[in-house]
Design a protein around this motif. Sequence first.
Motif: not given
Length: 113
Positions: A39-43, A45-51, A68-74
């Motif tokens: 879902a987030l990847s479909s948006m 400009g979403a940053p790469a993130h891991t499980f 959420l943690h890291g760059s995806i949280a921000q």
Amino acid sequence: MLDSGALFTAGERAHCRSRPDPVASLAGLFSAKEAIVKALSSMGGAPAHTFPETEIVHGPAGQPRVRLHGSIAQWCLERRISVELSISHTGDLAGAVVVLLAGSTGSGGERAA
């Protein structure tokens, strides 16, 4: 599989170990994480993130919540995107539904930097 830090956080593994069927619980969490990442990847400009950056926690009544943690949280915080989640599993099947709420100021999900 219960010790796989590449997919699950320590808290998620501990939660699943406490459940009557740990493997079914892990399957549900995996389904949820996959749905969140997709879902987030479909948006755009979403940053790469891991499980592990998409952690599933549980509320007082056992309801699944997303932390959420890291760059995806921000990234989600800056765009006021919250994540709602439902997980189901029965027998050998597990599934999850994720809804992204844009511009939300509600309590959907949690964010940790």
